[in-house]
Scaffold this motif. Structure first.
Motif, PDB file in Angstrom:
ATOM      1  N   VAL A  54      -1.131  14.285  -1.686  1.00 56.88           N
ATOM      2  CA  VAL A  54      -2.212  13.845  -1.351  1.00 56.88           C
ATOM      3  C   VAL A  54      -2.107  12.643  -0.471  1.00 56.88           C
ATOM      4  O   VAL A  54      -2.937  12.520   0.690  1.00 56.88           O
ATOM      5  CB  VAL A  54      -3.432  13.785  -2.110  1.00 56.88           C
ATOM      6  CG1 VAL A  54      -4.679  13.187  -1.782  1.00 56.88           C
ATOM      7  CG2 VAL A  54      -3.789  15.115  -2.934  1.00 56.88           C
ATOM      8  N   MET A  55      -1.231  11.746  -0.897  1.00 58.15           N
ATOM      9  CA  MET A  55      -1.196  10.418  -0.238  1.00 58.15           C
ATOM     10  C   MET A  55       0.011  10.175   0.563  1.00 58.15           C
ATOM     11  O   MET A  55       0.494   9.041   0.610  1.00 58.15           O
ATOM     12  CB  MET A  55      -1.357   9.343  -1.413  1.00 58.15           C
ATOM     13  CG  MET A  55      -2.736   9.386  -1.994  1.00 58.15           C
ATOM     14  SD  MET A  55      -3.131   8.164  -2.958  1.00 58.15           S
ATOM     15  CE  MET A  55      -4.669   8.440  -3.938  1.00 58.15           C
ATOM     16  N   ARG A  56       0.423  11.233   1.244  1.00 62.68           N
ATOM     17  CA  ARG A  56       1.749  11.087   1.490  1.00 62.68           C
ATOM     18  C   ARG A  56       1.609  10.488   3.271  1.00 62.68           C
ATOM     19  O   ARG A  56       0.246  10.387   3.696  1.00 62.68           O
ATOM     20  CB  ARG A  56       2.315  12.381   2.122  1.00 62.68           C
ATOM     21  CG  ARG A  56       1.654  13.622   2.773  1.00 62.68           C
ATOM     22  CD  ARG A  56       2.160  15.232   2.624  1.00 62.68           C
ATOM     23  NE  ARG A  56       1.450  15.870   3.366  1.00 62.68           N
ATOM     24  CZ  ARG A  56       0.470  16.660   2.914  1.00 62.68           C
ATOM     25  NH1 ARG A  56      -0.110  16.412   1.661  1.00 62.68           N
ATOM     26  NH2 ARG A  56      -0.127  17.415   3.617  1.00 62.68           N
ATOM     27  N   GLY A  57       2.497  10.441   3.798  1.00 63.57           N
ATOM     28  CA  GLY A  57       2.394  10.073   5.315  1.00 63.57           C
ATOM     29  C   GLY A  57       2.780   8.386   5.134  1.00 63.57           C
ATOM     30  O   GLY A  57       2.760   7.687   4.357  1.00 63.57           O
ATOM     31  N   LYS A  58       2.831   7.808   6.620  1.00 66.13           N
ATOM     32  CA  LYS A  58       3.044   6.570   6.875  1.00 66.13           C
ATOM     33  C   LYS A  58       1.685   5.546   6.614  1.00 66.13           C
ATOM     34  O   LYS A  58       0.681   5.861   6.932  1.00 66.13           O
ATOM     35  CB  LYS A  58       3.550   6.482   8.218  1.00 66.13           C
ATOM     36  CG  LYS A  58       4.775   7.312   8.767  1.00 66.13           C
ATOM     37  CD  LYS A  58       5.829   6.960   8.259  1.00 66.13           C
ATOM     38  CE  LYS A  58       7.065   7.861   8.729  1.00 66.13           C
ATOM     39  NZ  LYS A  58       8.453   7.298   8.077  1.00 66.13           N
ATOM     40  N   LEU A 117      10.301   3.312   0.604  1.00 68.89           N
ATOM     41  CA  LEU A 117       9.665   2.317   1.629  1.00 68.89           C
ATOM     42  C   LEU A 117       9.894   2.735   2.984  1.00 68.89           C
ATOM     43  O   LEU A 117       9.150   2.764   3.856  1.00 68.89           O
ATOM     44  CB  LEU A 117      10.105   0.810   1.464  1.00 68.89           C
ATOM     45  CG  LEU A 117       9.199  -0.096   2.097  1.00 68.89           C
ATOM     46  CD1 LEU A 117       7.882  -0.160   2.065  1.00 68.89           C
ATOM     47  CD2 LEU A 117       9.664  -1.606   1.832  1.00 68.89           C
ATOM     48  N   ALA A 118      11.225   2.998   3.182  1.00 67.20           N
ATOM     49  CA  ALA A 118      11.434   3.414   4.613  1.00 67.20           C
ATOM     50  C   ALA A 118      11.025   4.620   4.963  1.00 67.20           C
ATOM     51  O   ALA A 118      10.567   5.043   6.221  1.00 67.20           O
ATOM     52  CB  ALA A 118      13.297   3.421   4.679  1.00 67.20           C
ATOM     53  N   HIS A 119      10.638   5.506   4.145  1.00 65.25           N
ATOM     54  CA  HIS A 119      10.098   6.831   4.371  1.00 65.25           C
ATOM     55  C   HIS A 119       8.562   6.657   4.473  1.00 65.25           C
ATOM     56  O   HIS A 119       7.820   7.490   5.267  1.00 65.25           O
ATOM     57  CB  HIS A 119      10.067   7.827   3.103  1.00 65.25           C
ATOM     58  CG  HIS A 119       9.593   9.156   3.240  1.00 65.25           C
ATOM     59  ND1 HIS A 119       9.968   9.979   4.168  1.00 65.25           N
ATOM     60  CD2 HIS A 119       8.607   9.689   2.451  1.00 65.25           C
ATOM     61  CE1 HIS A 119       9.204  10.871   4.148  1.00 65.25           C
ATOM     62  NE2 HIS A 119       8.602  11.117   3.206  1.00 65.25           N
ATOM     63  N   ARG A 120       7.888   5.647   3.945  1.00 66.91           N
ATOM     64  CA  ARG A 120       6.671   5.391   4.033  1.00 66.91           C
ATOM     65  C   ARG A 120       6.239   4.645   5.269  1.00 66.91           C
ATOM     66  O   ARG A 120       5.028   4.262   5.333  1.00 66.91           O
ATOM     67  CB  ARG A 120       5.836   5.129   2.820  1.00 66.91           C
ATOM     68  CG  ARG A 120       5.910   6.036   1.624  1.00 66.91           C
ATOM     69  CD  ARG A 120       5.216   7.206   1.916  1.00 66.91           C
ATOM     70  NE  ARG A 120       3.911   6.945   2.109  1.00 66.91           N
ATOM     71  CZ  ARG A 120       2.989   6.739   1.513  1.00 66.91           C
ATOM     72  NH1 ARG A 120       2.990   6.506   0.070  1.00 66.91           N
ATOM     73  NH2 ARG A 120       1.848   6.425   1.601  1.00 66.91           N
ATOM     74  N   THR A 121       7.092   4.142   5.851  1.00 67.22           N
ATOM     75  CA  THR A 121       6.828   2.818   6.925  1.00 67.22           C
ATOM     76  C   THR A 121       7.284   3.294   8.109  1.00 67.22           C
ATOM     77  O   THR A 121       8.180   4.175   8.383  1.00 67.22           O
ATOM     78  CB  THR A 121       7.222   1.464   6.557  1.00 67.22           C
ATOM     79  OG1 THR A 121       8.651   1.555   6.386  1.00 67.22           O
ATOM     80  CG2 THR A 121       6.439   1.005   5.315  1.00 67.22           C
ATOM     81  N   GLU A 122       6.981   2.500   9.153  1.00 65.16           N
ATOM     82  CA  GLU A 122       7.779   2.576  10.640  1.00 65.16           C
ATOM     83  C   GLU A 122       7.829   1.325  11.261  1.00 65.16           C
ATOM     84  O   GLU A 122       7.555   0.355  10.830  1.00 65.16           O
ATOM     85  CB  GLU A 122       6.890   3.714  11.615  1.00 65.16           C
ATOM     86  CG  GLU A 122       5.234   2.898  11.448  1.00 65.16           C
ATOM     87  CD  GLU A 122       4.410   4.021  12.372  1.00 65.16           C
ATOM     88  OE1 GLU A 122       4.733   5.125  12.301  1.00 65.16           O
ATOM     89  OE2 GLU A 122       3.453   3.705  12.697  1.00 65.16           O
ATOM     90  N   GLY A 123       8.497   1.351  12.639  1.00 71.17           N
ATOM     91  CA  GLY A 123       8.704   0.292  13.242  1.00 71.17           C
ATOM     92  C   GLY A 123       9.609  -0.720  12.532  1.00 71.17           C
ATOM     93  O   GLY A 123      10.676  -0.639  12.130  1.00 71.17           O
ATOM     94  N   ASN A 160       0.803  -1.029   0.194  1.00 74.48           N
ATOM     95  CA  ASN A 160      -0.080   0.054  -0.011  1.00 74.48           C
ATOM     96  C   ASN A 160       1.045   1.212   0.006  1.00 74.48           C
ATOM     97  O   ASN A 160       0.126   2.239  -0.179  1.00 74.48           O
ATOM     98  CB  ASN A 160      -0.974   0.035   1.073  1.00 74.48           C
ATOM     99  CG  ASN A 160      -2.229  -0.839   0.854  1.00 74.48           C
ATOM    100  OD1 ASN A 160      -3.394  -0.231   0.500  1.00 74.48           O
ATOM    101  ND2 ASN A 160      -2.307  -2.100   1.060  1.00 74.48           N
ATOM    102  N   THR A 161       1.985   1.016   0.249  1.00 74.92           N
ATOM    103  CA  THR A 161       3.093   2.249   0.028  1.00 74.92           C
ATOM    104  C   THR A 161       3.204   2.772  -1.406  1.00 74.92           C
ATOM    105  O   THR A 161       3.315   3.970  -1.908  1.00 74.92           O
ATOM    106  CB  THR A 161       4.308   2.110   0.704  1.00 74.92           C
ATOM    107  OG1 THR A 161       4.955   1.185  -0.015  1.00 74.92           O
ATOM    108  CG2 THR A 161       4.296   1.701   1.944  1.00 74.92           C
ATOM    109  N   VAL A 162       2.736   1.857  -2.349  1.00 69.93           N
ATOM    110  CA  VAL A 162       3.020   2.222  -3.924  1.00 69.93           C
ATOM    111  C   VAL A 162       1.679   1.816  -4.512  1.00 69.93           C
ATOM    112  O   VAL A 162       1.688   1.997  -5.651  1.00 69.93           O
ATOM    113  CB  VAL A 162       4.238   1.278  -4.338  1.00 69.93           C
ATOM    114  CG1 VAL A 162       5.472   1.683  -3.863  1.00 69.93           C
ATOM    115  CG2 VAL A 162       4.208  -0.182  -4.323  1.00 69.93           C
ATOM    116  N   GLY A 163       0.793   0.977  -3.950  1.00 68.60           N
ATOM    117  CA  GLY A 163      -0.359   0.850  -4.651  1.00 68.60           C
ATOM    118  C   GLY A 163      -1.154   1.806  -5.352  1.00 68.60           C
ATOM    119  O   GLY A 163      -1.623   1.701  -6.512  1.00 68.60           O
ATOM    120  N   PRO A 164      -1.179   2.852  -4.453  1.00 68.72           N
ATOM    121  CA  PRO A 164      -2.050   4.195  -5.421  1.00 68.72           C
ATOM    122  C   PRO A 164      -1.094   4.803  -6.553  1.00 68.72           C
ATOM    123  O   PRO A 164      -1.905   5.638  -7.331  1.00 68.72           O
ATOM    124  CB  PRO A 164      -2.236   5.183  -4.104  1.00 68.72           C
ATOM    125  CG  PRO A 164      -2.155   4.220  -2.991  1.00 68.72           C
ATOM    126  CD  PRO A 164      -0.959   3.245  -3.300  1.00 68.72           C
TER     127      PRO A 164
END
Length: 378
Positions: free
Chosen positions: A360-364, A188-194, A51-55
């Motif tokens: 628009v679709m930024r963030g984790k 991917l590191a920018h869009r995820t956490e943990g 879902n980080t790249v799906g849209p």
């Protein structure tokens, strides 16, 4: 209207820009697909990654389509010769890309472990195979491609698919694959956490290290490969006729441009330093800047290949005079002019709407988001 020689140079630069745009934009979602089976350990983690790249992944395909269309229209002889000579390699790329739309759209539609695992590996194939094949193709261009033109400018390719998989080309394939994996990892590191981010950071650092080592090794190896040089007078204003020139192969010819234009050394330097900086920045969790430095590394690597070969685009190893260059593989003056202004209109539009979509679709993307949107998320 620009004169014919100027347009030939402009379109050499614009094709390079489109290739760089494809590697940066479509490359990061391919890199995410490459990392998918290894960074995600369970279904929720893998859905987070997807879902980080799906849209955006299908919108990024515009760079791939535009690049292919530009080569077709601006360099018709290159398009015809490359797509016939590299026919099976291109089919392999297309077959791999088939996994992407189906994988993104149908992977999570059925709650079945086997079904989802198969599509996870399908997305891996769709992400890893194209950059590998494109890198192998560049390695073969630097060595010369076995084709020749007859008097009617009909090309005949005399090589085979397996000849493409030679040691130097495989090394450049490693450069390309590691570069795209690094690009995907930084995004991917920018869009995820943990834990997902932690695993991604380690993978990105590893990909950056592999890219640097393979890129430097390929650079040293290239110095021992006979390059190409035009020995006849070049009429930059003439209509395309590849057979009107004389070409020789000689040791060190691919390095001649660097001797004549020392500033060109900035390109390989940007490739190496950009990748090294990406590894450092991603380790420090400065992920957005890491993505930018990874993108600069792509500019350096692709720019190095183009600058080394200039003015050659597709050299021939079996008929030196048939080698295609910036000067003799292009379309007419009118065609290049019309395409230039069309590009000046539509490329800014692509950049604007792409920037808007990402803003628009930024963030984790988190596991909680996946659970809350189980039926809507990819």
């Amino acid at each position: 209207m620009f004169d014919y020689p100027t347009l030939k140079i402009i379109w050499w630069l614009l094709v390079g820009v489109l290739l760089v745009g494809f590697a940066i934009m479509d490359g990061h979602d391919m890199g995410v697909g490459t990392l998918l089976p290894f960074v995600g350990r369970d279904d929720v983690e893998r859905r987070v990654i997807i879902n980080t790249v799906g849209p955006h992944w299908d919108g990024n395909q515009v760079w791939f389509i535009t690049g292919g269309g530009a080569i077709f229209a601006a360099w018709p002889l290159v398009y015809a010769t490359a797509f016939s000579g590299f026919y099976w390699a291109m089919l392999l790329v297309l077959w791999a890309l088939f996994f992407r739309p189906v994988g993104f759209d149908y992977r999570s539609k059925i709650a079945n472990t086997t079904w989802r695992s198969v599509w996870d590996w399908g997305l891996f194939v769709g992400g890893a195979v194209p950059p590998l094949i494109f890198g192998v193709a560049f390695g073969n261009l630097l060595q010369g491609v076995p084709f020749q033109f007859d008097a009617y400018l009909v090309s005949t390719y005399t090589g085979s698919f397996w000849q493409l998989l030679n040691p130097f080309a495989l090394l450049t394939g490693v450069v390309s694959t590691a570069m795209i994996t690094m690009q995907g990892g930084s995004y991917l590191a920018h869009r995820t956490e943990g834990i997902i981010q932690a695993r991604t950071i380690r993978a990105t650092m590893g990909a950056a290290l592999v890219m640097i080592m393979a890129f430097v090794a390929a650079g040293f190896w290239l110095q021992s490969i006979d390059g190409y040089r035009i020995t006849s007078v070049v009429n930059a204003s003439a209509m395309p006729d590849p057979l009107s020139k004389t070409v020789v192969r000689e040791a060190g010819a691919w390095m001649a441009n660097y001797s004549q234009q020392p500033l060109m050394w900035l390109l390989p330097a940007i490739g190496v330093l950009g990748a090294a900086l990406t590894a450092v920045l991603v380790a420090l969790r400065h992920t957005l800047i890491a993505f930018i430095s990874s993108s600069l590394a792509i500019v350096g690597v692709i720019g190095t290949a183009g600058a080394s070969m200039f003015p050659f685009v597709m050299p021939s190893s079996t008929s030196l005079a048939s080698s295609l260059t910036v000067w003799d593989s292009v379309s007419s003056h009118l065609t290049l002019g019309v395409m230039f202004w069309a590009t000046m209109i539509f490329m800014p539009m692509i950049i604007v709407y792409t920037s808007w979509a990402y803003s628009v679709m930024r963030g984790k993307v988190t596991a909680a988001y996946i659970r809350e949107n189980d039926h809507a998320a990819y």
